[in-house]
Design an enzyme around this catalytic site. Structure first.
Site, PDB file in Angstrom:
ATOM      1  N   TRP A  11      41.996  14.262  61.708  1.00 19.80           N
ATOM      2  CA  TRP A  11      42.091  14.393  63.184  1.00 19.80           C
ATOM      3  C   TRP A  11      41.003  15.335  63.709  1.00 19.80           C
ATOM      4  O   TRP A  11      40.740  16.364  63.060  1.00 19.80           O
ATOM      5  CB  TRP A  11      43.476  14.957  63.534  1.00 19.80           C
ATOM      6  CG  TRP A  11      43.726  15.213  64.986  1.00 19.80           C
ATOM      7  CD1 TRP A  11      43.574  14.334  66.014  1.00 19.80           C
ATOM      8  CD2 TRP A  11      44.208  16.438  65.575  1.00 19.80           C
ATOM      9  NE1 TRP A  11      43.940  14.931  67.199  1.00 19.80           N
ATOM     10  CE2 TRP A  11      44.333  16.226  66.964  1.00 19.80           C
ATOM     11  CE3 TRP A  11      44.553  17.697  65.062  1.00 19.80           C
ATOM     12  CZ2 TRP A  11      44.778  17.207  67.847  1.00 19.80           C
ATOM     13  CZ3 TRP A  11      45.000  18.671  65.930  1.00 19.80           C
ATOM     14  CH2 TRP A  11      45.110  18.427  67.318  1.00 19.80           C
ATOM     15  N   TYR A  44      42.854   8.377  66.244  1.00 19.28           N
ATOM     16  CA  TYR A  44      41.916   9.495  66.046  1.00 19.28           C
ATOM     17  C   TYR A  44      40.485   9.057  66.350  1.00 19.28           C
ATOM     18  O   TYR A  44      40.006   8.035  65.833  1.00 19.28           O
ATOM     19  CB  TYR A  44      41.987  10.042  64.608  1.00 19.28           C
ATOM     20  CG  TYR A  44      43.279  10.761  64.261  1.00 19.28           C
ATOM     21  CD1 TYR A  44      44.226  11.092  65.231  1.00 19.28           C
ATOM     22  CD2 TYR A  44      43.557  11.133  62.944  1.00 19.28           C
ATOM     23  CE1 TYR A  44      45.406  11.746  64.901  1.00 19.28           C
ATOM     24  CE2 TYR A  44      44.734  11.795  62.611  1.00 19.28           C
ATOM     25  CZ  TYR A  44      45.659  12.095  63.597  1.00 19.28           C
ATOM     26  OH  TYR A  44      46.820  12.742  63.261  1.00 19.28           O
ATOM     27  N   SER A 195      48.864  20.751  60.885  1.00 21.79           N
ATOM     28  CA  SER A 195      48.336  22.039  61.372  1.00 21.79           C
ATOM     29  C   SER A 195      48.990  23.243  60.685  1.00 21.79           C
ATOM     30  O   SER A 195      49.431  24.182  61.361  1.00 21.79           O
ATOM     31  CB  SER A 195      48.465  22.150  62.897  1.00 21.79           C
ATOM     32  OG  SER A 195      47.660  21.189  63.541  1.00 21.79           O
ATOM     33  N   GLN A 280      35.734  24.755  52.866  1.00 24.18           N
ATOM     34  CA  GLN A 280      37.098  24.944  53.380  1.00 24.18           C
ATOM     35  C   GLN A 280      38.098  24.175  52.503  1.00 24.18           C
ATOM     36  O   GLN A 280      39.175  24.680  52.187  1.00 24.18           O
ATOM     37  CB  GLN A 280      37.202  24.460  54.828  1.00 24.18           C
ATOM     38  CG  GLN A 280      36.384  25.290  55.812  1.00 24.18           C
ATOM     39  CD  GLN A 280      36.434  24.722  57.228  1.00 24.18           C
ATOM     40  OE1 GLN A 280      36.848  23.595  57.440  1.00 24.18           O
ATOM     41  NE2 GLN A 280      35.984  25.510  58.195  1.00 24.18           N
ATOM     42  N   ASN A 284      41.206  25.795  50.600  1.00 17.42           N
ATOM     43  CA  ASN A 284      42.572  25.404  50.955  1.00 17.42           C
ATOM     44  C   ASN A 284      43.364  24.853  49.780  1.00 17.42           C
ATOM     45  O   ASN A 284      44.562  25.127  49.642  1.00 17.42           O
ATOM     46  CB  ASN A 284      42.531  24.356  52.078  1.00 17.42           C
ATOM     47  CG  ASN A 284      41.826  24.875  53.322  1.00 17.42           C
ATOM     48  OD1 ASN A 284      41.716  26.084  53.513  1.00 17.42           O
ATOM     49  ND2 ASN A 284      41.329  23.980  54.150  1.00 17.42           N
TER      50      ASN A 284
END
Ligand SMILES: NC(=O)c1ccc[n+]([C@@H]2O[C@H](COP(=O)([O-])OP(=O)(O)OC[C@H]3O[C@@H](n4cnc5c(N)ncnc54)[C@H](OP(=O)(O)O)[C@@H]3O)[C@@H](O)[C@H]2O)c1
Length: 324
Positions: A11, A44, A195, A280, A284
């Site tokens: 997204w 998206y 999120s 990232q 993560n």
């Protein structure tokens, strides 16, 4: 079906905030670090995100991937280009499969609840999609506990697996805990949460009283800035900064702490994390398998509690279908 604890979602990024080469590099980083689960949606980037993901995953062994997409939000100008009517669901799955360059998705999700379409019509269309082999499992996103219960009952009657709920969930947004999670635990439904790092806010990179860092979502005028804006309040950002010593003590980056935090909830099957660059993703994914002790969880609660949203009434879908 197994999913990776950390999954990759596109997204805002693919087809919009980041160029094709950065998108491809992030998907490569995800695959290289053991992520097998990829989440997207027809809507998206005006349908471009599915196409980017399709190109990025082309040539990968299909059986080694779990590909999720969604239907509900508008993908065209017509009154039937949205919602969960049989017409739109049947058209949208075919378009999603074409863009994703695959014969089936592993999970097909209702992106919101549709108050303008009888639930029976929606679930029967999903059943036909499962029975035709175009999707293996069905999921919902941002449905309330009662809506999930009703959808699950029909899915049982139609003998199709409604296996997942995709809500927003993070240290700052805990609205599913009171009602959605208990019902899903009872019904055997897992949460695939979105999120988990509050769109980047829980990484601590947004500082109170300061301009957002260049290249971050908050500077993406195409669409990202508008979505993350709600979190960029000084009270939130100040509390987030106070988490930094806790992350350091635990030997985790701030992103890892936030992702590990959602994964401590036993009803959470996977945390869907977005990324604009491969570093990232590598950061993560290390949250997978991390256990946070009771003292650390308590210390986190004490810091974020004043800015955490817990009201179950915040699980909402539009009151009528767009265009209805
Ligand atoms: N079902 C739904 O209604 C719904 C709604 C929203 C999202 N989702 C799904 O959930 C996925 C994730 O949502 P999201 O992208 O909002 O959530 P997020 O994972 O909380 O935030 C991702 C963003 O944070 C920044 N970031 C990621 N890792 C970072 C790190 N280690 N250090 C610093 N910054 C980092 C990146 O943005 P910058 O680099 O630009 O700052 C990245 O695009 C979506 O792709 C989608 O699949 C579903």
């Amino acid at each position: 079906m197994f999913v990776s604890e950390v999954s990759y979602g596109n997204w805002i990024t693919h087809g919009s905030q980041v160029e094709e080469d950065a998108a491809q590099a992030c998907v490569r980083a995800a695959l290289d670090s053991g992520i097998t689960t990829f989440d997207t949606a027809d809507v998206y980037a005006g349908t471009r995100a599915e196409a980017v993901l399709g190109r990025a995953l082309k040539g990968e062994r299909r059986e080694g991937l779990e590909i999720f997409t969604k239907v509900f939000w508008p993908v065209g100008p017509g009154r039937n280009d949205n919602g969960l009517s049989r017409k739109h669901i049947m058209e949208s799955i075919n378009n999603s499969l074409r863009r994703l360059q695959t014969d089936y998705v592993d999970l097909y999700q209702a992106h919101r609840y549709d108050y303008s379409t009888p639930l029976e019509e929606t679930m029967t269309a999903f059943a036909d999609i499962v029975h035709s082999g175009k999707a293996h499992y069905i999921g919902v996103s941002e449905w309330t506990a009662d809506q999930i219960r009703a959808g699950h009952a029909l899915a049982q009657e139609l003998r199709i697996p409604l296996v997942s709920s995709q809500p927003q969930y993070s240290m700052l947004w805990r609205v599913i805990e009171a009602e959605v999670v208990p019902v899903c635990e009872e019904l055997g439904i897992g949460q695939i949460v979105w999120s988990p790092i509050a769109q980047g806010v829980l990484t601590g990179k947004y500082l109170p009283g300061q301009a957002p860092p260049e290249g971050s979502r908050a500077t993406d005028d195409k669409s990202g800035a508008g979505f993350v804006a709600g979190w960029l309040r000084d009270d939130v950002l100040t509390r987030v900064q106070q988490l930094k010593p806790l992350a350091e003590q635990a030997g985790l980056s701030m992103a890892q702490l936030a992702i590990a935090w959602v994964l401590q909830n036993p009803n959470v099957s996977s945390a869907i994390v977005g990324a604009t660059r491969p570093e990232q993703v590598f950061d993560n994914v290390k949250a997978s398998g991390v256990k946070l002790g009771a003292d650390l969880l308590k210390a986190i609660d004490e810091i974020v509690d004043p800015v955490t949203e817990r009201d179950p009434a915040k699980t909402v879908s539009p009151s009528k279908r767009p265009g209805a």
